[in-house]
Scaffold this motif. Sequence first.
Motif, PDB file in Angstrom:
ATOM      1  N   ASN A  49       5.194 -13.358  34.961  1.00  0.00           N
ATOM      2  CA  ASN A  49       6.657 -13.048  34.843  1.00  0.00           C
ATOM      3  C   ASN A  49       7.350 -14.309  34.489  1.00  0.00           C
ATOM      4  O   ASN A  49       8.572 -14.228  34.207  1.00  0.00           O
ATOM      5  CB  ASN A  49       6.743 -12.619  36.344  1.00  0.00           C
ATOM      6  N   THR A  61      10.247 -10.552  39.481  1.00  0.00           N
ATOM      7  CA  THR A  61       9.376  -9.258  39.482  1.00  0.00           C
ATOM      8  C   THR A  61       8.976  -8.987  40.834  1.00  0.00           C
ATOM      9  O   THR A  61       9.110  -9.912  41.889  1.00  0.00           O
ATOM     10  CB  THR A  61       8.328  -9.534  38.582  1.00  0.00           C
ATOM     11  N   LYS A  62       8.324  -7.834  41.107  1.00  0.00           N
ATOM     12  CA  LYS A  62       7.975  -7.556  42.259  1.00  0.00           C
ATOM     13  C   LYS A  62       6.833  -8.403  42.752  1.00  0.00           C
ATOM     14  O   LYS A  62       6.865  -8.985  43.915  1.00  0.00           O
ATOM     15  CB  LYS A  62       7.154  -5.978  42.117  1.00  0.00           C
ATOM     16  N   GLU A  63       5.884  -8.893  41.861  1.00  0.00           N
ATOM     17  CA  GLU A  63       4.915  -9.776  42.276  1.00  0.00           C
ATOM     18  C   GLU A  63       5.580 -11.082  42.909  1.00  0.00           C
ATOM     19  O   GLU A  63       4.966 -11.576  43.737  1.00  0.00           O
ATOM     20  CB  GLU A  63       3.763  -9.900  41.376  1.00  0.00           C
ATOM     21  N   LEU A  85       8.522 -11.697  43.783  1.00  0.00           N
ATOM     22  CA  LEU A  85       9.168 -11.793  45.159  1.00  0.00           C
ATOM     23  C   LEU A  85       8.253 -11.323  46.845  1.00  0.00           C
ATOM     24  O   LEU A  85       8.363 -11.944  47.535  1.00  0.00           O
ATOM     25  CB  LEU A  85      10.056 -10.412  45.344  1.00  0.00           C
ATOM     26  N   MET A  86       7.037 -10.960  46.033  1.00  0.00           N
ATOM     27  CA  MET A  86       6.147 -10.692  47.294  1.00  0.00           C
ATOM     28  C   MET A  86       5.428 -12.222  47.651  1.00  0.00           C
ATOM     29  O   MET A  86       5.251 -12.464  48.705  1.00  0.00           O
ATOM     30  CB  MET A  86       4.907  -9.759  46.860  1.00  0.00           C
TER      31      MET A  86
END
Length: 256
Positions: free
Chosen positions: A223, A228-230, A232-233
Amino acid sequence: MSKETISQIKEHLQKINQLDDPYIQLISADSRKGVQTAIGQFKRRIIRQQEAQAAFKNRFKYEKHYWQSGCKYVAGMDEVGRGPLAGPVVTCAVILNADFNLVGVTDSKQLTRHERENLYLKIVDEAEEVSIAVNDAPVIDKLNIYAATQDAMIRAVNQLHHRPDHLIVDAVPLKINIPQTTLIKGDQKSISVAAASIVAKEYRDHLMRDYDYVYPGYGFAQNMGYGTKEHLMGLESLGATPIHRRSFNPVPKYLK
């Protein structure tokens, strides 16, 4: 009908770069399906090459204008990394000469990673001069991203051995005592700006892939620091790293 095999005809066509080459006329009467298919593929290839060459020449119009106006050195400038939550902003200044002929140089976002990597090496090799300047997350937080980008761009110019007579800048006007042209989507309109965008992106992408080893769990190699979702996780489970921008939401939520 040509006495050549279809394979021989295809090999011959690879060596031709003109639609009006006499050889095309010679084999056009060959009714074999394989030959007609090869001729069609050849014509499409040549048309694509001609279109790419025409687009390349069009993206050189600003540089040629300033050269013809008496400017010896014209520098194209671009930046990469204003939007991510982590990592630096990278800026680049590129000075080209009239012999530069890398037709594939265009907006870095339109290129594959493989194409960018190959062009990056060729640009650095063939350009008159290339200069890169970086501002990291703490500087971005201190100055704000716009000012940090301007600061890095100005340093990239000042690091050049050849003082530019004119700058072509993508979107960001600079407070520097050099005449400049600011273009929206400059990497699609100017070949030197496009070259700068490729170099800046490749340089930053390599940095972010290195950071992925130092700070695993955020997906930086994929990213490049964008939210991205990853990513933010990773922030939620691991917290912020030293390369995260404290002034960018939602990073403050994950400071420990």
